[in-house]
Enzyme design. Structure first.
Site, PDB file in Angstrom:
ATOM      1  N   LYS A 119       0.865  -1.196   0.000  1.00  0.00           N
ATOM      2  CA  LYS A 119       0.000   0.000   0.000  1.00  0.00           C
ATOM      3  C   LYS A 119       0.893   1.234   0.000  1.00  0.00           C
ATOM      4  O   LYS A 119       1.360   1.669   1.047  1.00  0.00           O
ATOM      5  CB  LYS A 119      -0.893  -0.030   1.245  1.00  0.00           C
ATOM      6  CG  LYS A 119      -2.229   0.680   1.123  1.00  0.00           C
ATOM      7  CD  LYS A 119      -2.174   2.143   0.782  1.00  0.00           C
ATOM      8  CE  LYS A 119      -1.921   3.058   1.950  1.00  0.00           C
ATOM      9  NZ  LYS A 119      -1.781   4.479   1.505  1.00  0.00           N
ATOM     10  N   GLY A 161       6.727   6.139   7.896  1.00  0.00           N
ATOM     11  CA  GLY A 161       5.905   7.350   7.862  1.00  0.00           C
ATOM     12  C   GLY A 161       6.019   8.084   9.179  1.00  0.00           C
ATOM     13  O   GLY A 161       7.027   7.952   9.884  1.00  0.00           O
ATOM     14  N   SER A 162       4.979   8.827   9.507  1.00  0.00           N
ATOM     15  CA  SER A 162       5.079   9.671  10.693  1.00  0.00           C
ATOM     16  C   SER A 162       5.007   8.847  11.975  1.00  0.00           C
ATOM     17  O   SER A 162       4.469   7.730  11.998  1.00  0.00           O
ATOM     18  CB  SER A 162       3.949  10.699  10.693  1.00  0.00           C
ATOM     19  OG  SER A 162       2.726  10.040  10.953  1.00  0.00           O
ATOM     20  N   VAL A 209       1.285   8.089  13.132  1.00  0.00           N
ATOM     21  CA  VAL A 209       0.641   6.979  12.418  1.00  0.00           C
ATOM     22  C   VAL A 209       1.319   5.655  12.780  1.00  0.00           C
ATOM     23  O   VAL A 209       0.656   4.645  13.027  1.00  0.00           O
ATOM     24  CB  VAL A 209       0.675   7.229  10.884  1.00  0.00           C
ATOM     25  CG1 VAL A 209       0.141   6.020  10.131  1.00  0.00           C
ATOM     26  CG2 VAL A 209      -0.133   8.471  10.523  1.00  0.00           C
ATOM     27  N   GLY A 210       2.644   5.672  12.852  1.00  0.00           N
ATOM     28  CA  GLY A 210       3.395   4.446  13.153  1.00  0.00           C
ATOM     29  C   GLY A 210       3.008   3.850  14.497  1.00  0.00           C
ATOM     30  O   GLY A 210       2.808   2.640  14.621  1.00  0.00           O
ATOM     31  N   GLU A 263       9.292   2.594  10.785  1.00  0.00           N
ATOM     32  CA  GLU A 263      10.371   3.560  10.586  1.00  0.00           C
ATOM     33  C   GLU A 263       9.685   4.919  10.620  1.00  0.00           C
ATOM     34  O   GLU A 263       8.834   5.199   9.776  1.00  0.00           O
ATOM     35  CB  GLU A 263      10.979   3.280   9.206  1.00  0.00           C
ATOM     36  CG  GLU A 263      12.222   4.024   8.914  1.00  0.00           C
ATOM     37  CD  GLU A 263      13.233   3.758   9.969  1.00  0.00           C
ATOM     38  OE1 GLU A 263      13.646   4.756  10.587  1.00  0.00           O
ATOM     39  OE2 GLU A 263      13.587   2.581  10.201  1.00  0.00           O
ATOM     40  N   CYS A 312      13.315  11.654   6.180  1.00  0.00           N
ATOM     41  CA  CYS A 312      13.326  11.423   7.622  1.00  0.00           C
ATOM     42  C   CYS A 312      14.731  11.601   8.155  1.00  0.00           C
ATOM     43  O   CYS A 312      14.942  11.669   9.356  1.00  0.00           O
ATOM     44  CB  CYS A 312      12.688  10.104   8.010  1.00  0.00           C
ATOM     45  SG  CYS A 312      13.299   8.728   7.120  1.00  0.00           S
ATOM     46  N   GLU A 322       9.237  17.386  14.383  1.00  0.00           N
ATOM     47  CA  GLU A 322       9.609  17.182  12.987  1.00  0.00           C
ATOM     48  C   GLU A 322       8.735  18.064  12.093  1.00  0.00           C
ATOM     49  O   GLU A 322       7.511  17.969  12.135  1.00  0.00           O
ATOM     50  CB  GLU A 322       9.433  15.712  12.597  1.00  0.00           C
ATOM     51  CG  GLU A 322       9.913  15.431  11.192  1.00  0.00           C
ATOM     52  CD  GLU A 322       9.832  13.970  10.807  1.00  0.00           C
ATOM     53  OE1 GLU A 322       8.765  13.359  10.994  1.00  0.00           O
ATOM     54  OE2 GLU A 322      10.850  13.442  10.303  1.00  0.00           O
TER      55      GLU A 322
HETATM   56  C1  UN1 Z   1      13.961   8.542   4.388  1.00  0.00           C
HETATM   57  O1  UN1 Z   1      14.057   9.745   4.355  1.00  0.00           O
HETATM   58  O2  UN1 Z   1      12.932   8.010   4.838  1.00  0.00           O
HETATM   59  O3  UN1 Z   1      19.893   8.442   3.948  1.00  0.00           O
HETATM   60  C2  UN1 Z   1      14.987   7.610   3.863  1.00  0.00           C
HETATM   61  C3  UN1 Z   1      19.046   8.923   3.197  1.00  0.00           C
HETATM   62  C4  UN1 Z   1      18.390   8.032   2.169  1.00  0.00           C
HETATM   63  C5  UN1 Z   1      17.194   7.365   2.744  1.00  0.00           C
HETATM   64  C6  UN1 Z   1      16.230   8.281   3.423  1.00  0.00           C
HETATM   65  N1  UN1 Z   1      19.334   7.050   1.699  1.00  0.00           N
HETATM   66  O4  UN1 Z   1      18.725  10.098   3.244  1.00  0.00           O
END
Ligand code: UN1
Length: 496
Positions: A175, A228-229, A232-233, A250, A284, A385
């Site tokens: 999804k 995701g956030s 939500v996670g 994550e 992230c 964030e």
């Molecule tokens: C993400 O932002 O969820 O190290 C992953 C990094 C990328 C992966 C980011 N290789 O910024």
């Protein structure tokens, strides 16, 4: 040209049961509809789960090296279609083309890496305490996995999850974010073309609230991997815990770069600009905080503000663009609201701070690269964030103070330190409470052959990507087999 994106269930591209659709829009030019997308109902999710369940035994019994060969083939097709997929990614998600090609490359790397794992999914043989008995352990798939992925890495993050899930014998219901369905569909089509049998990978499109949540709660799903956030996670983790499902999340980050008084400031500047404003701050791993030693603070701030002011906003398809749009209207409003919060909290707006609606940015969701100075650790802009091109600069007294500031948030994904002092770098490496630490490099740019994940509210469950402790641990369970060939009852711990 507008695409049609359907669900992919049991090896067929199909419209949703209700026939309803939604649109995916180019965030750099909202007059462009990238795709008309099937909007899934619960029936579609049920159908996808049934298809994945139906294919599970066949796929589980397919030798792992053969499964790996299909991923290898997918890597080859991805390589051939890299430019095409990269351009689609820029149109659908907004990041500049060089970064979009990097996103696809990360998927290629993952395909090849996990293809190799097909011949390496090893376990252990261990001596028994009893005679004429042997013991071994090996990895087995967990079953049908639900993969829920975000829009900021529309190809790489799905590949981080799909490749290990598939090579280890799971079947999948995927999804993707409803903002990047066309990229997801192309990745699925490439895996189909590479030879993935019908039912092994199923794609359902729809919103997180409807489709994603229902998928996570579905009793036909054995494990969920989510990116995701944090909000939500944690909700998904709760849903899975109540149903006894394996789950990995994550989640967010409030990543920081420490710049010490002995740092190479031009190198640190490049890292801060790349980490803060690359992908419009929508990684992230983005460097949303700079923690700068007081001895170089003012000088570095001037350099940073000048560099940010030179960045060119625009469509990611134009070669001169440095920073693309943010993903959608809601995200733009959220980021602008945080900029307002920063001002109200008493931080000093050094540069940026506004939406940009000129010079080719009229039709998209553009925000100027924004810097706040005078930020103190308890301010919301230093704690939460933002996920946009906004960087908070904090002043530190010394290394201990800097490390304390970096560690003083609810998140722990990535940190970085610029210093030429090997002792300082060693202390930072040991004390920074993040899943990933960079030395003399920005906070973005993780490589796929190592685990990826954070501490505290950045991550939950298993790490992603490769290496020891990487995503194979999410997508497999250990099965232990004891074989007694003595011909008599031997009692462990008792017959001594
Ligand atoms: C993400 O932002 O969820 O190290 C992953 C990094 C990328 C992966 C980011 N290789 O910024």
């Amino acid at each position: 040209m507008k695409k049609t994106v359907q669900n992919f269930i049991g090896g067929e591209w199909t419209a949703s049961a209700t026939g309803e659709t939604f649109e995916s829009i180019n965030p750099a030019d909202t007059s462009e509809v990238v795709a008309a997308v099937s909007k899934s109902s619960r029936t579609d999710v049920d159908n996808a789960v049934n298809a994945a369940r139906g294919a599970y035994r066949m796929w589980r019994l397919t030798p792992a090296p053969k499964r790996g060969e299909i991923l290898y083939k997918a890597g080859e097709i991805l390589t051939k279609r890299k430019r095409e997929l990269g351009e689609l990614l820029t149109r659908e998600m907004g990041k500049v083309l060089a970064e979009a090609l990097g996103d696809v490359q990360e998927a290629i790397d993952m395909a090849y890496y996990m293809a190799g794992e097909g011949r390496r999914l090893s376990g252990e043989t261990i001596p028994s305490e009893l005679p004429d008995k042997d013991c071994k352990s090996g990895r087995v798939p967990i079953g049908v996995c639900g993969l829920i992925t975000p829009w900021n890495f529309p190809v790489a993050i799905p590949a981080w999850k799909l490749m290990p899930a598939l090579v280890s014998g799971n079947t999948v219901v995927f999804k993707p974010s409803s903002h990047t369905p066309a990229c997801a569909a192309m990745l699925v089509e490439i895996l189909r073309e590479a030879g993935l049998p019908a039912g092994v990978l199923n794609l359902i499109n729809g919103s997180g609230e409807e489709t994603g949540d229902y998928l996570a709660s579905h009793y036909g799903i054995d494990g969920i991997s989510f990116t995701g956030s944090t909000a939500v996670g944690l909700g998904i983790a709760k849903t899975c815990a109540e149903r006894g499902k394996r789950v990995s999340c994550e989640m967010g980050g409030k990543n920081a770069i420490i710049i010490m008084e002995d740092a190479d400031l031009s190198l640190a500047l490049e890292g801060a600009v790349w980490g803060g404003f690359g992908t419009s701050g929508q990684r992230c791993t983005s460097s949303s905080r700079l923690v700068v030693h007081r001895a170089v603070h003012d000088k570095f701030l001037d350099m940073f503000a000048a560099a940010a002011g030179r960045l060119r906003l625009g469509s990611g398809l134009k070669p001169e663009t440095d920073v693309g749009p943010v993903i959608n209207k809601a995200q733009m409003e959220k980021v602008l609201k945080y900029i307002g919060t920063g001002k109200e909290e008493g931080a000093k707006l050094v540069t940026g701070g506004n939406a940009c609606r000129e010079g080719g940015c009229e039709k998209g969701y553009f925000i100027e690269p924004t810097i706040f100075s005078g930020v103190t650790p308890e301010m919301r802009i230093a704690q939460e964030e933002i996920f946009g091109p906004v960087v908070s600069v904090l002043r530190a007294e010394d290394l201990d103070d800097a490390i304390g500031i970096v560690n003083g948030t609810a998140y722990g994904l990535v940190s970085s330190i610029y210093t030429r002092d090997v002792n300082k770098s060693a202390v930072a490496e040991r004390e920074l409470d993040t899943g990933i630490v960079y030395i003399n490099s920005s906070t973005i740019g993780a490589e796929i052959q190592l685990p990826f994940g954070g501490t505290k509210r950045s991550g939950f469950g298993h790490e992603e990507a490769g290496g020891r402790g990487g995503s194979l641990d999410m997508f497999t369970k250990w099965k232990v087999v004891y074989r007694d060939f003595s011909g008599r009852l031997q009692k462990a711990q008792i017959d001594r």
